[in-house]
Enzyme design. Structure first.
Site, mmCIF file in Angstrom:
data_model
loop_
_atom_site.group_PDB
_atom_site.id
_atom_site.type_symbol
_atom_site.label_atom_id
_atom_site.label_comp_id
_atom_site.label_asym_id
_atom_site.label_seq_id
_atom_site.Cartn_x
_atom_site.Cartn_y
_atom_site.Cartn_z
ATOM 1 N N HIS A 157 0.833 -1.215 0.000
ATOM 2 C CA HIS A 157 0.000 0.000 0.000
ATOM 3 C C HIS A 157 0.865 1.261 0.000
ATOM 4 O O HIS A 157 0.521 2.264 0.623
ATOM 5 C CB HIS A 157 -0.947 0.031 1.200
ATOM 6 C CG HIS A 157 -1.951 -1.076 1.215
ATOM 7 N ND1 HIS A 157 -3.223 -0.956 0.716
ATOM 8 C CD2 HIS A 157 -1.874 -2.366 1.656
ATOM 9 C CE1 HIS A 157 -3.884 -2.088 0.864
ATOM 10 N NE2 HIS A 157 -3.078 -2.969 1.426
ATOM 11 N N ASN A 176 -10.319 -2.833 2.585
ATOM 12 C CA ASN A 176 -10.036 -2.817 1.148
ATOM 13 C C ASN A 176 -11.330 -2.591 0.370
ATOM 14 O O ASN A 176 -12.421 -2.625 0.940
ATOM 15 C CB ASN A 176 -9.432 -4.158 0.715
ATOM 16 C CG ASN A 176 -7.949 -4.280 1.052
ATOM 17 O OD1 ASN A 176 -7.269 -3.283 1.290
ATOM 18 N ND2 ASN A 176 -7.458 -5.501 1.071
ATOM 19 N N HIS A 187 -3.708 0.946 12.221
ATOM 20 C CA HIS A 187 -3.442 -0.288 12.960
ATOM 21 C C HIS A 187 -4.791 -0.890 13.366
ATOM 22 O O HIS A 187 -5.562 -0.233 14.077
ATOM 23 C CB HIS A 187 -2.590 0.058 14.191
ATOM 24 C CG HIS A 187 -2.364 -1.079 15.132
ATOM 25 N ND1 HIS A 187 -2.412 -2.410 14.744
ATOM 26 C CD2 HIS A 187 -2.077 -1.086 16.464
ATOM 27 C CE1 HIS A 187 -2.181 -3.172 15.800
ATOM 28 N NE2 HIS A 187 -1.974 -2.404 16.844
ATOM 29 N N TYR A 222 0.886 -4.400 12.173
ATOM 30 C CA TYR A 222 0.778 -2.962 11.893
ATOM 31 C C TYR A 222 1.548 -2.122 12.905
ATOM 32 O O TYR A 222 2.224 -1.154 12.541
ATOM 33 C CB TYR A 222 -0.690 -2.531 11.832
ATOM 34 C CG TYR A 222 -1.371 -3.031 10.580
ATOM 35 C CD1 TYR A 222 -1.615 -4.389 10.402
ATOM 36 C CD2 TYR A 222 -1.741 -2.173 9.569
ATOM 37 C CE1 TYR A 222 -2.218 -4.865 9.252
ATOM 38 C CE2 TYR A 222 -2.353 -2.639 8.409
ATOM 39 C CZ TYR A 222 -2.590 -3.985 8.258
ATOM 40 O OH TYR A 222 -3.173 -4.458 7.117
HETATM 41 FE FE1 HDD Z 1 -2.472 -4.824 5.509
HETATM 42 C C1 HDD Z 1 -1.023 -1.786 5.184
HETATM 43 C C2 HDD Z 1 -5.444 -3.541 4.311
HETATM 44 C C3 HDD Z 1 -3.875 -7.953 5.600
HETATM 45 C C4 HDD Z 1 0.312 -6.015 6.956
HETATM 46 N N1 HDD Z 1 -3.094 -3.005 4.854
HETATM 47 C C5 HDD Z 1 -2.357 -1.872 4.802
HETATM 48 C C6 HDD Z 1 -3.144 -0.799 4.308
HETATM 49 C C7 HDD Z 1 -4.387 -1.294 4.047
HETATM 50 C C8 HDD Z 1 -4.355 -2.691 4.402
HETATM 51 C C9 HDD Z 1 -5.567 -0.531 3.500
HETATM 52 C C10 HDD Z 1 -2.653 0.616 4.080
HETATM 53 C C11 HDD Z 1 -2.909 1.475 5.266
HETATM 54 C C12 HDD Z 1 -2.473 2.892 4.977
HETATM 55 O O1 HDD Z 1 -3.083 3.517 4.104
HETATM 56 O O2 HDD Z 1 -1.525 3.330 5.617
HETATM 57 N N2 HDD Z 1 -4.267 -5.602 4.968
HETATM 58 C C13 HDD Z 1 -5.376 -4.884 4.613
HETATM 59 C C14 HDD Z 1 -6.510 -5.768 4.599
HETATM 60 C C15 HDD Z 1 -6.075 -7.018 4.944
HETATM 61 C C16 HDD Z 1 -4.662 -6.902 5.199
HETATM 62 C C17 HDD Z 1 -7.926 -5.328 4.257
HETATM 63 C C18 HDD Z 1 -6.836 -8.287 5.095
HETATM 64 C C19 HDD Z 1 -8.100 -8.356 5.359
HETATM 65 N N3 HDD Z 1 -1.880 -6.658 6.117
HETATM 66 C C20 HDD Z 1 -2.612 -7.811 6.106
HETATM 67 C C21 HDD Z 1 -1.860 -8.873 6.738
HETATM 68 C C22 HDD Z 1 -0.670 -8.332 7.151
HETATM 69 C C23 HDD Z 1 -0.704 -6.929 6.739
HETATM 70 C C24 HDD Z 1 -2.357 -10.294 6.926
HETATM 71 C C25 HDD Z 1 0.483 -8.953 7.860
HETATM 72 C C26 HDD Z 1 0.441 -10.040 8.552
HETATM 73 N N4 HDD Z 1 -0.640 -4.045 5.923
HETATM 74 C C27 HDD Z 1 0.326 -4.712 6.577
HETATM 75 C C28 HDD Z 1 1.512 -3.840 6.916
HETATM 76 C C29 HDD Z 1 1.058 -2.459 6.353
HETATM 77 C C30 HDD Z 1 -0.291 -2.768 5.754
HETATM 78 C C31 HDD Z 1 2.809 -4.367 6.458
HETATM 79 C C32 HDD Z 1 2.026 -1.755 5.416
HETATM 80 C C33 HDD Z 1 2.080 -0.336 5.870
HETATM 81 C C34 HDD Z 1 1.316 -0.300 7.092
HETATM 82 O O3 HDD Z 1 0.857 -1.543 7.402
HETATM 83 O O4 HDD Z 1 1.105 0.679 7.771
HETATM 84 O O5 HDD Z 1 1.708 -3.811 8.279
#
Ligand code: HDD
Length: 716
Positions: free
Chosen positions: A112, A184, A380, A403
């Site tokens: 993202h 999402n 988060h 997160y």
């Molecule tokens: Fe995630 C970012 C949505 C599963 C780990 N995720 C992130 C963002 C969105 C989502 C919208 C961007 C937030 C922003 O604008 O800063 N992610 C989802 C959805 C998931 C999902 C809807 C499943 C239903 N994500 C998911 C899993 C993991 C992550 C299973 C790790 C185990 N996601 C992350 C992250 C991010 C992230 C690596 C990257 C940047 C951040 O968190 O802030 O932690």
């Protein structure tokens, strides 16, 4: 050139006003602030007043200073040993300026990374009060929000209109602390267990050897993963549908995906719980661009979605979403009509559990600084408020770790919550102290509990009373420690089938074409064959189409997948007449076009909330009217419809019309311009082509816009 100190007028200092200056780089008073830059940082970007003088540190006064506040005389020349000599190490200003610049970037989000955001307000209608004590869901409560939309796979500089899932992350600054709903635009996820997240992302990101392709799934490793991990097939078919290429962030649904638990404190103090899924429904409807259009936009305007959101808000066309919940009883088996509510690869069709609207969000303010707000915002799923709790969905459980962890490395330490965009709009009284980038000056000597030195403060709610985050006592299964999952998680195809069969024929055609395109970009034959096998399990006709396009035989299904009851609520193409707010319509004119006719078409479009763009052979003015695009700069892909009021035979106009026609856009052609239609290859009788005088053409185009596109042209 050296400046004479006495000749420099410091703005604000006493003395006669200087004569107007031609040269904007010479000293003068500061520019008036733009409406969204109301001055120094005495308010947080979210509008909350800062509480301590230490908070207000940016851009005070008029003079240029060092980071430590020392006024500077010159910032354009480094300190040299003579005019032509080497630069001196003692130039502390040079070193401060360059060092700070060298560290201007922070790591982009691992997923993202590419996003755009806006501020807004959420107003609750009270329908959720039956299920939750959350203060921001009580009737009439207004809560400030910040929403960041994003693509998943691409880097920060990648194009907006790639085929991908879109993030829809909302921060509610509630009176009981920040609540983040990190969702999402697709209601299911690729995997069922967070431990597989690094795997799916490694597969979707560019190949590690050449780091290509950027921001897309049309490559071997992605299809290798999703064909081997068939639980990903449901999410993947949504990506292959038009949901993967939205027309606008303003025209996307949002989903919390997981099942959450709402908690209500009853009058007797007991806790009542309900399971829910969260939904955002756009008032403008859910719409997409066509695939060819998406690819053209990626080159012509990679910032398409970012621009669209900011322009719409600046123009006052504030996008709105209804916030809704699907409600399920919190039973021990946590299923509803046989659907496992803890499986994030499953939806519950709206026909089985209708959406109850609990409030409305309006995005009404653009960020004033991309880095400070859109880049530094930290979401988060563990940012919860009293009344909303998590479930044991194994994907959500892993996210609760990930997160917080990622923000620490991305934002440089555990104090990211103190960044203006992340500050709660509620009182904070924690016992967290120190750490990198600590920006507040804590008082007292006893940051531990209980204490007898700081008057015992702060006190937990079990002492003070009042609503507080309470862990709901949950039964745990009598089971062994295991790396297994429930058997219900093994159904990987029935809902992919449900989705495909619920779509209208034109939407199904787009799904088939998307698979044909994406798999056509895969090199390994074995991967194509394995994915065709998955398609055979989803739908035989879908599989046959794609196999034919790939020049491969269509395999027989290997799984017995139950027949499904279709869900019309999953369709994007409906009979609803959606508002046309913020749509863009091009008006092609030339120097001979009757200016009054153009002016009245513009008026008609304006009155309908549509943005008209006059397209002329040259910039400047035509017939006294401002020209927004010349034939050189106009592009069909930024338009939702085109009106031609001039027999312009310029090849660029013909190409613009061909594209608009192929992309199912409404086309209006005035009678004198009709002869150009054969050159475009478009019959005047084709669906969605309106002819007549200027007024009739404008009215005809406005009639077509609420359907978004002229689907009849696709012939299915
Ligand atoms: Fe995630 C970012 C949505 C599963 C780990 N995720 C992130 C963002 C969105 C989502 C919208 C961007 C937030 C922003 O604008 O800063 N992610 C989802 C959805 C998931 C999902 C809807 C499943 C239903 N994500 C998911 C899993 C993991 C992550 C299973 C790790 C185990 N996601 C992350 C992250 C991010 C992230 C690596 C990257 C940047 C951040 O968190 O802030 O932690």
């Amino acid at each position: 050139m050296t400046a004479d100190a006495d000749s420099i007028k410091i703005p604000g200092a006493p003395g006669p006003e200087p004569a107007p200056l031609d040269e904007p780089t010479q000293p003068r008073g500061p520019l008036p602030p733009k409406p969204d830059q109301s001055g120094p940082d005495t308010y947080t970007p979210t509008g909350a007043p800062t509480t301590t003088p230490q908070d207000a540190v940016a851009q005070q006064g008029e003079r240029l200073t060092t980071a430590q506040g020392a006024p500077l005389r010159d910032t354009d020349h480094s300190l040299k040993a003579g005019r032509r000599g080497p630069v001196l190490l003692q130039d502390h200003h040079l070193r401060e300026k360059i060092t700070h610049f060298d560290h201007e970037r922070i790591p982009e989000r691992v997923v993202h990374a590419r996003g755009a955001a806006a501020h807004g307000v959420f107003v609750a209608n009270g329908e959720a009060e039956r299920y939750t004590s959350a203060a921001f869901l009580k009737a009439g409560t207004t809560t400030e929000t910040f929403v960041r939309f994003s693509t998943v796979l691409g880097s920060r500089g990648s194009a907006d209109t790639v085929r991908d899932t879109r993030g829809f992350a909302t921060k509610f600054y509630t009176s009981e602390g920040v609540y983040d709903l990190v969702g999402n635009n697709i209601p299911v996820f690729f995997i069922q267990d967070a431990i597989k997240f690094p795997d799916i992302i490694h597969a979707g990101k560019p190949h590690p050897d050449r780091e290509i392709p950027q921001a897309q799934s049309a490559h071997d490793t992605f299809w290798d993963f999703v064909s081997l991990h068939t639980e990903a097939q449901h999410h993947t078919i949504w990506n292959m549908s038009d949901r993967g290429i939205p027309r606008s962030y303003r025209m996307m649904q949002g989903f919390g995906i997981h099942t959450f638990r709402l908690v209500k404190t009853e009058a007797d103090g007991s806790l009542a719980t309900t399971l829910v899924k969260f939904h955002w429904r756009p008032r403008l409807g859910t719409h997409a661009v066509t695939w060819e259009e998406a690819q053209l936009i990626s080159g012509k305007d990679p910032d398409f979605h970012r621009r669209d959101l900011a322009d719409a808000i600046e123009a006052g066309a504030y996008p709105e979403w209804d916030f809704g919940i699907q409600v399920f009883p919190d039973t021990e088996d946590q299923t509803f009509h046989g659907i496992d509510l803890l499986d994030p690869t499953k939806i519950v069709p709206e026909e089985l559990a209708p959406i109850v609207v609990v409030g409305t969000m309006t995005l009404n303010r653009n960020p004033s600084n991309y880095f400070a707000e859109t880049e530094q915002v930290a979401f988060h799923p563990g940012h919860l408020v009293p009344g909303i709790d998590v479930t044991s969905d194994p994907l959500l459980q892993g996210r609760l770790f990930s997160y917080l962890d990622t923000q620490i490395s991305r934002l440089g330490g555990p104090n990211f919550g103190q960044l203006p965009i992340n500050r709660p709009h509620a009182e904070i009284n924690d016992m967290l102290r120190d750490g990198m980038h600590q920006t507040v000056v804590h008082r007292g000597v006893a940051p531990y509990h209980p204490n007898s030195l700081d008057g015992g403060c702060p006190f937990p709610a079990m002492v003070t009373g009042g609503e507080a985050f309470t862990d709901v006592p949950q039964p745990i299964q009598q089971d062994v420690v295991t790396r297994e999952q429930p058997a219900s998680f093994d159904d990987h195809f029935s809902q992919a089938r449900l989705f495909y069969r619920s779509l209208t024929p034109v939407e199904q055609l787009h799904v088939k074409q998307a698979y044909a395109f994406e798999l056509g970009k895969v090199y390994e034959q074995a991967i194509k064959e394995r994915q065709l096998q998955c398609l055979a399990n989803i739908d035989a006709e879908l599989c046959a189409f794609v196999a034919n396009e790939l020049g491969l035989p269509a395999p027989a299904p290997t799984e017995v997948v139950p027949d499904v009851e279709i869900s019309p609520a999953l369709r994007m193409v409906t009979d609803v007449a959606w508002p046309a707010d913020g749509r863009q319509v091009g008006i092609v004119v030339d120097d001979d076009t009757d200016a009054s006719a153009v002016a009245s078409v513009r008026e008609t479009l304006h009155a309908a909330g549509v943005t008209p763009l006059v397209i002329a052979p040259h910039g400047g003015k035509v017939g006294g009217l401002d020209v927004q695009r010349s034939f050189h700069t106009a592009t069909s892909v930024e338009l939702d419809a085109v009106i031609v009021l001039a027999p312009a035979v310029d090849p660029r106009v013909l190409e613009l019309l061909r594209e608009a026609f192929r992309h199912d856009k409404a086309i209006g052609v005035s009678s004198d311009a009709e002869p150009l239609l054969p050159d475009v290859g478009v019959p005047a009788t084709a669906p969605g082509v309106v002819t007549g005088d200027a007024a009739a053409v404008a009215a005809g185009v406005l009639d077509l816009l609420p359907a978004h596109r002229v689907w009849a042209r696709e012939g299915v």
